[in-house]
Design a protein around this motif. Sequence first.
Motif, PDB file in Angstrom:
ATOM      1  N   ALA A  40     -33.526  21.894 -12.403  1.00  0.00           N
ATOM      2  CA  ALA A  40     -34.113  23.242 -12.356  1.00  0.00           C
ATOM      3  C   ALA A  40     -34.079  23.888 -13.740  1.00  0.00           C
ATOM      4  O   ALA A  40     -35.018  24.588 -14.143  1.00  0.00           O
ATOM      5  CB  ALA A  40     -33.372  24.098 -11.335  1.00  0.00           C
ATOM      6  N   LYS A  41     -33.005  23.653 -14.490  1.00  0.00           N
ATOM      7  CA  LYS A  41     -32.934  24.186 -15.860  1.00  0.00           C
ATOM      8  C   LYS A  41     -33.988  23.518 -16.753  1.00  0.00           C
ATOM      9  O   LYS A  41     -34.623  24.181 -17.575  1.00  0.00           O
ATOM     10  CB  LYS A  41     -31.531  23.977 -16.446  1.00  0.00           C
ATOM     11  CG  LYS A  41     -30.519  25.018 -15.991  1.00  0.00           C
ATOM     12  CD  LYS A  41     -30.889  26.407 -16.500  1.00  0.00           C
ATOM     13  CE  LYS A  41     -29.791  27.413 -16.249  1.00  0.00           C
ATOM     14  NZ  LYS A  41     -30.169  28.788 -16.673  1.00  0.00           N
ATOM     15  N   GLN A  42     -34.168  22.212 -16.576  1.00  0.00           N
ATOM     16  CA  GLN A  42     -35.198  21.504 -17.332  1.00  0.00           C
ATOM     17  C   GLN A  42     -36.568  22.150 -17.094  1.00  0.00           C
ATOM     18  O   GLN A  42     -37.339  22.394 -18.033  1.00  0.00           O
ATOM     19  CB  GLN A  42     -35.204  20.029 -16.877  1.00  0.00           C
ATOM     20  CG  GLN A  42     -36.236  19.154 -17.540  1.00  0.00           C
ATOM     21  CD  GLN A  42     -35.851  18.762 -18.964  1.00  0.00           C
ATOM     22  OE1 GLN A  42     -34.692  18.875 -19.346  1.00  0.00           O
ATOM     23  NE2 GLN A  42     -36.817  18.340 -19.747  1.00  0.00           N
ATOM     24  N   ALA A  43     -36.838  22.460 -15.827  1.00  0.00           N
ATOM     25  CA  ALA A  43     -38.111  23.108 -15.469  1.00  0.00           C
ATOM     26  C   ALA A  43     -38.169  24.525 -16.046  1.00  0.00           C
ATOM     27  O   ALA A  43     -39.192  24.948 -16.598  1.00  0.00           O
ATOM     28  CB  ALA A  43     -38.253  23.141 -13.951  1.00  0.00           C
ATOM     29  N   HIS A  44     -37.082  25.265 -15.920  1.00  0.00           N
ATOM     30  CA  HIS A  44     -36.994  26.648 -16.413  1.00  0.00           C
ATOM     31  C   HIS A  44     -37.298  26.731 -17.908  1.00  0.00           C
ATOM     32  O   HIS A  44     -38.026  27.604 -18.367  1.00  0.00           O
ATOM     33  CB  HIS A  44     -35.576  27.149 -16.106  1.00  0.00           C
ATOM     34  CG  HIS A  44     -35.179  28.440 -16.741  1.00  0.00           C
ATOM     35  ND1 HIS A  44     -35.726  29.654 -16.378  1.00  0.00           N
ATOM     36  CD2 HIS A  44     -34.248  28.723 -17.702  1.00  0.00           C
ATOM     37  CE1 HIS A  44     -35.156  30.621 -17.103  1.00  0.00           C
ATOM     38  NE2 HIS A  44     -34.266  30.082 -17.911  1.00  0.00           N
ATOM     39  N   TRP A  45     -36.760  25.784 -18.655  1.00  0.00           N
ATOM     40  CA  TRP A  45     -36.949  25.821 -20.115  1.00  0.00           C
ATOM     41  C   TRP A  45     -38.336  25.372 -20.543  1.00  0.00           C
ATOM     42  O   TRP A  45     -38.875  25.869 -21.521  1.00  0.00           O
ATOM     43  CB  TRP A  45     -35.917  24.896 -20.808  1.00  0.00           C
ATOM     44  CG  TRP A  45     -34.504  25.319 -20.645  1.00  0.00           C
ATOM     45  CD1 TRP A  45     -34.026  26.602 -20.617  1.00  0.00           C
ATOM     46  CD2 TRP A  45     -33.371  24.468 -20.474  1.00  0.00           C
ATOM     47  NE1 TRP A  45     -32.657  26.592 -20.430  1.00  0.00           N
ATOM     48  CE2 TRP A  45     -32.232  25.304 -20.351  1.00  0.00           C
ATOM     49  CE3 TRP A  45     -33.190  23.086 -20.411  1.00  0.00           C
ATOM     50  CZ2 TRP A  45     -30.944  24.805 -20.170  1.00  0.00           C
ATOM     51  CZ3 TRP A  45     -31.912  22.585 -20.236  1.00  0.00           C
ATOM     52  CH2 TRP A  45     -30.806  23.432 -20.113  1.00  0.00           C
ATOM     53  N   PHE A  59     -37.578  29.174 -11.310  1.00  0.00           N
ATOM     54  CA  PHE A  59     -36.807  27.950 -11.559  1.00  0.00           C
ATOM     55  C   PHE A  59     -35.356  28.296 -11.909  1.00  0.00           C
ATOM     56  O   PHE A  59     -34.441  27.536 -11.591  1.00  0.00           O
ATOM     57  CB  PHE A  59     -37.461  27.126 -12.672  1.00  0.00           C
ATOM     58  CG  PHE A  59     -38.825  26.574 -12.317  1.00  0.00           C
ATOM     59  CD1 PHE A  59     -39.237  26.446 -10.991  1.00  0.00           C
ATOM     60  CD2 PHE A  59     -39.709  26.177 -13.322  1.00  0.00           C
ATOM     61  CE1 PHE A  59     -40.499  25.928 -10.665  1.00  0.00           C
ATOM     62  CE2 PHE A  59     -40.968  25.654 -13.004  1.00  0.00           C
ATOM     63  CZ  PHE A  59     -41.363  25.532 -11.678  1.00  0.00           C
ATOM     64  N   ASP A  60     -35.150  29.436 -12.546  1.00  0.00           N
ATOM     65  CA  ASP A  60     -33.766  29.844 -12.824  1.00  0.00           C
ATOM     66  C   ASP A  60     -33.048  30.245 -11.525  1.00  0.00           C
ATOM     67  O   ASP A  60     -31.850  30.014 -11.385  1.00  0.00           O
ATOM     68  CB  ASP A  60     -33.735  30.995 -13.834  1.00  0.00           C
ATOM     69  CG  ASP A  60     -32.547  30.873 -14.792  1.00  0.00           C
ATOM     70  OD1 ASP A  60     -31.984  29.762 -14.920  1.00  0.00           O
ATOM     71  OD2 ASP A  60     -32.185  31.892 -15.410  1.00  0.00           O
ATOM     72  N   GLN A  61     -33.794  30.842 -10.600  1.00  0.00           N
ATOM     73  CA  GLN A  61     -33.213  31.151  -9.272  1.00  0.00           C
ATOM     74  C   GLN A  61     -32.790  29.864  -8.563  1.00  0.00           C
ATOM     75  O   GLN A  61     -31.746  29.814  -7.916  1.00  0.00           O
ATOM     76  CB  GLN A  61     -34.268  31.814  -8.387  1.00  0.00           C
ATOM     77  CG  GLN A  61     -34.238  33.329  -8.362  1.00  0.00           C
ATOM     78  CD  GLN A  61     -35.247  33.838  -7.320  1.00  0.00           C
ATOM     79  OE1 GLN A  61     -35.296  33.382  -6.190  1.00  0.00           O
ATOM     80  NE2 GLN A  61     -36.064  34.784  -7.727  1.00  0.00           N
TER      81      GLN A  61
HETATM   82 FE   LIG Z   1     -32.871  31.227 -19.227  1.00  0.00          FE
END
Ligand SMILES: [Fe+2]
Length: 164
Positions: A40-45, A59-61
Amino acid sequence: MARTKSLNDTKNDLNAKTRGAMVALLDARLLDAIDLYLQAKQAHWNVKGTQFIALHELFDQVAEVADGATDLIAERSVQLGGQPTGAAAAVAKGSALKPYPLLAADGRAHVEALANALAQLGKRVRAAIDEADKGGDKDTADLFTGISRDIDKHLWFVEAHNVK
Ligand SMILES: [Fe+2]
């Protein structure tokens, strides 16, 4: 996953056989949940495109939900005498999630990839509810049930962006 560590002592009245089975189950789902957090972090960034801000925040949620799940799962394992590991090497070796497509760039690709990850974890957590119930640990079944609801809700949130 084979369990080689012995259980730590506790006055918890669940028998050792049940506790051992639950610790193995919890420790395995822990690796999947940590992987979901990282994906999810990969997607968020990395997400880009016209839906950037909505997807970046969503994605951060998802990462927050996954992070919360890892804590619940790992701490239940410890309560039952386990000694869970969340080290990167263990996650890389033991996660049941498919590897995240590292070249995903636009929103549609990230939505598809993260929906897949949520669905895979959702399926495995749902199976864990039944396994915990059959194993005689209603509390672990309840813990997985709560996580399952959160995963399903966020799968909905992510899939709702996938307008054909
Ligand atoms: Fe962030």
